[in-house]
Design a protein around this motif. Sequence first.
Motif, PDB file in Angstrom:
ATOM      1  N   ALA A 288       0.321  25.176 -11.250  1.00 25.44           N
ATOM      2  CA  ALA A 288       0.599  26.266 -11.804  1.00 25.44           C
ATOM      3  C   ALA A 288      -0.711  27.644 -11.391  1.00 25.44           C
ATOM      4  N   ASP A 289      -1.746  26.908 -11.515  1.00 21.77           N
ATOM      5  CA  ASP A 289      -2.920  27.990 -12.291  1.00 21.77           C
ATOM      6  C   ASP A 289      -4.219  28.116 -11.160  1.00 21.77           C
ATOM      7  N   ASN A 290      -3.743  26.895  -9.554  1.00 23.81           N
ATOM      8  CA  ASN A 290      -4.141  26.674  -8.399  1.00 23.81           C
ATOM      9  C   ASN A 290      -4.090  27.884  -7.901  1.00 23.81           C
ATOM     10  N   LYS A 291      -5.183  28.349  -6.635  1.00 24.26           N
ATOM     11  CA  LYS A 291      -4.284  29.791  -5.710  1.00 24.26           C
ATOM     12  C   LYS A 291      -5.034  29.669  -3.860  1.00 24.26           C
ATOM     13  N   VAL A 292      -4.126  29.915  -3.423  1.00 24.60           N
ATOM     14  CA  VAL A 292      -5.115  29.922  -2.081  1.00 24.60           C
ATOM     15  C   VAL A 292      -4.666  31.067  -1.290  1.00 24.60           C
TER      16      VAL A 292
ATOM     17  N   ARG B 208      -1.405  24.450   6.539  1.00 23.50           N
ATOM     18  CA  ARG B 208      -0.967  26.159   5.565  1.00 23.50           C
ATOM     19  C   ARG B 208       0.152  25.730   5.484  1.00 23.50           C
ATOM     20  N   TYR B 209       1.200  26.681   4.462  1.00 22.61           N
ATOM     21  CA  TYR B 209       2.178  26.184   3.965  1.00 22.61           C
ATOM     22  C   TYR B 209       3.355  27.255   3.927  1.00 22.61           C
ATOM     23  N   GLU B 210       4.108  26.499   3.377  1.00 21.04           N
ATOM     24  CA  GLU B 210       5.051  27.546   4.027  1.00 21.04           C
ATOM     25  C   GLU B 210       6.321  27.659   2.548  1.00 21.04           C
TER      26      GLU B 210
ATOM     27  N   GLY C  56       2.821  31.571   4.361  1.00 19.78           N
ATOM     28  CA  GLY C  56       3.890  32.192   5.464  1.00 19.78           C
ATOM     29  C   GLY C  56       4.937  31.879   4.703  1.00 19.78           C
ATOM     30  N   PRO C  57       6.245  33.135   5.256  1.00 22.21           N
ATOM     31  CA  PRO C  57       7.777  32.574   4.741  1.00 22.21           C
ATOM     32  C   PRO C  57       8.455  31.706   6.064  1.00 22.21           C
ATOM     33  N   ASN C  58       9.408  31.318   5.225  1.00 17.05           N
ATOM     34  CA  ASN C  58      10.506  30.309   5.715  1.00 17.05           C
ATOM     35  C   ASN C  58      11.288  30.347   6.827  1.00 17.05           C
ATOM     36  N   PRO C  59      11.005  30.766   8.097  1.00 13.52           N
ATOM     37  CA  PRO C  59      11.891  31.683   9.260  1.00 13.52           C
ATOM     38  C   PRO C  59      12.922  31.282   9.432  1.00 13.52           C
ATOM     39  N   ARG C  60      13.760  30.242   8.137  1.00  9.03           N
ATOM     40  CA  ARG C  60      15.370  30.034   8.251  1.00  9.03           C
ATOM     41  C   ARG C  60      15.787  30.638   7.365  1.00  9.03           C
ATOM     42  N   ASN C  61      15.312  30.886   5.704  1.00 12.77           N
ATOM     43  CA  ASN C  61      15.246  31.529   4.601  1.00 12.77           C
ATOM     44  C   ASN C  61      16.626  32.631   5.010  1.00 12.77           C
ATOM     45  N   PRO C  62      17.609  32.360   4.292  1.00  7.37           N
ATOM     46  CA  PRO C  62      19.206  33.234   4.287  1.00  7.37           C
ATOM     47  C   PRO C  62      18.205  34.968   4.018  1.00  7.37           C
ATOM     48  N   ARG C  63      18.259  35.397   3.357  1.00  6.80           N
ATOM     49  CA  ARG C  63      17.271  36.620   2.795  1.00  6.80           C
ATOM     50  C   ARG C  63      16.205  37.355   4.164  1.00  6.80           C
ATOM     51  N   ARG C  64      17.140  37.881   4.387  1.00  2.99           N
ATOM     52  CA  ARG C  64      16.636  38.950   5.067  1.00  2.99           C
ATOM     53  C   ARG C  64      15.824  41.030   5.209  1.00  2.99           C
ATOM     54  N   HIS C  65      16.557  40.927   3.961  1.00  2.00           N
ATOM     55  CA  HIS C  65      16.267  42.189   3.159  1.00  2.00           C
ATOM     56  C   HIS C  65      15.928  42.169   2.190  1.00  2.00           C
TER      57      HIS C  65
ATOM     58  N   GLN D 234       4.426  34.219 -12.129  1.00  2.00           N
ATOM     59  CA  GLN D 234       5.861  33.034 -11.665  1.00  2.00           C
ATOM     60  C   GLN D 234       4.990  32.814 -10.738  1.00  2.00           C
ATOM     61  N   PRO D 235       3.910  31.050 -10.024  1.00  2.00           N
ATOM     62  CA  PRO D 235       3.215  31.047  -8.338  1.00  2.00           C
ATOM     63  C   PRO D 235       5.488  31.060  -7.579  1.00  2.00           C
ATOM     64  N   VAL D 236       4.108  30.882  -7.032  1.00  2.00           N
ATOM     65  CA  VAL D 236       4.886  30.940  -5.505  1.00  2.00           C
ATOM     66  C   VAL D 236       5.582  29.419  -4.882  1.00  2.00           C
ATOM     67  N   VAL D 237       6.771  28.789  -4.433  1.00  2.00           N
ATOM     68  CA  VAL D 237       6.739  26.765  -4.388  1.00  2.00           C
ATOM     69  C   VAL D 237       6.488  26.814  -3.486  1.00  2.00           C
ATOM     70  N   VAL D 238       5.808  26.001  -2.381  1.00  2.00           N
ATOM     71  CA  VAL D 238       5.502  26.042  -1.185  1.00  2.00           C
ATOM     72  C   VAL D 238       5.876  24.782  -1.088  1.00  2.00           C
ATOM     73  N   ARG D 239       5.364  24.450   0.977  1.00  2.81           N
ATOM     74  CA  ARG D 239       5.394  23.028   1.322  1.00  2.81           C
ATOM     75  C   ARG D 239       4.303  22.543   2.007  1.00  2.81           C
ATOM     76  N   THR D 240       3.347  22.458   2.071  1.00  2.00           N
ATOM     77  CA  THR D 240       2.595  21.924   3.886  1.00  2.00           C
ATOM     78  C   THR D 240       3.590  22.112   5.176  1.00  2.00           C
ATOM     79  N   VAL D 241       2.336  22.400   5.875  1.00  2.00           N
ATOM     80  CA  VAL D 241       3.152  22.945   6.910  1.00  2.00           C
ATOM     81  C   VAL D 241       1.629  22.523   8.319  1.00  2.00           C
ATOM     82  N   ASP D 242       2.117  22.627   9.218  1.00  2.00           N
ATOM     83  CA  ASP D 242       1.177  22.064  10.701  1.00  2.00           C
ATOM     84  C   ASP D 242      -0.074  22.889   9.980  1.00  2.00           C
ATOM     85  N   ASN D 243      -1.484  22.157  10.589  1.00  2.00           N
ATOM     86  CA  ASN D 243      -3.459  23.499  10.571  1.00  2.00           C
ATOM     87  C   ASN D 243      -3.705  23.757   9.303  1.00  2.00           C
TER      88      ASN D 243
END
Length: 294
Positions: A36-40, A86-88, A46-55, A75-84
């Motif tokens: 929780a204390d680590n930062k990037v 980066r985090y989604e 970046g956002p998840n392009p399939r996130n249902p929330r658009r507005h 509250q930290p942002v929960v992410v997963r690793t993607v290519d290069n």
Amino acid sequence: MSDDLSRKRLGRGLAALIGEMDKPAQPNAATPRIGADNKVPIEFVGPNPRNPRRHFGETELADLAQSIREHGVVQPVVVRTVDNGRYEIIAGERRWRASQLAGLTEVPVIIREVDDRVALEIAIIENVQRADLNAVEEALGYQQLIDEHNYTQADLGQVIGKSRSHVANTLRLLKLPSEIRDMLVDGSLSAGHARTLVTAEDPAGLAHRIVEEGLSVRQAEALAQQPLQIQQTRSGVSSSAPAPKDADTVALEKMLSDVTGLRVTITHGQRGGELKIGYKTLDQLDEMCRRLQQ
């Protein structure tokens, strides 16, 4: 078998799931040492392009950005690793957007390694249970789980903690014309009002009547069950669409909307007229009351 396990795990409820996600990851061979204390750098997220929330409401984002400037991202942002490298984002896109507005160069994150399906499920369930989705986004999220992952309405109800009838009624909103769905998104119509329009003979005409006359859900339900001529009647005049507004009225509506930052409608009648100001949040209402008192 894996499908059953996934649904059972998600079916424990968002509170338990997010609780696990918010705990710093235990370091192992597959999970980076980040908590929780680590930062990037914020540009690496970046956002998840399939996130249902658009507005995302501008006022709410601005308020959250101000809070972040004063107190940081609580509250930290929960992410997963993607290519290069980066985090989604899995959960917390609003916090990420507000952090950008606040001018942050880094954002606290928690990394969780999940596949596409689980990331989508979490995004939908988190937003639904936190009431962050408008009714159309909620319905589209449900339909996405049904189409892509073979969920039944009963499955969805159990996973998100809603009744099967709620899921069914929400999905019915997708049958409405795009004009009415837009009114749902911008807050002109409530989900309760929109559900009454599904069976109406002239849903668009009745939708405009609901907005113009400020009808309650019960009144809208009663009208939806009436013949088309009664649904379309306004002040003794039968019409399938609202009367066109003159250029001066349209210009005045735009001017007032620009000044207040809210949706303003003006309706003229034989005995006067109505000025309506729509708001989406209590903060917007408070601000309008403050301006009127001044």
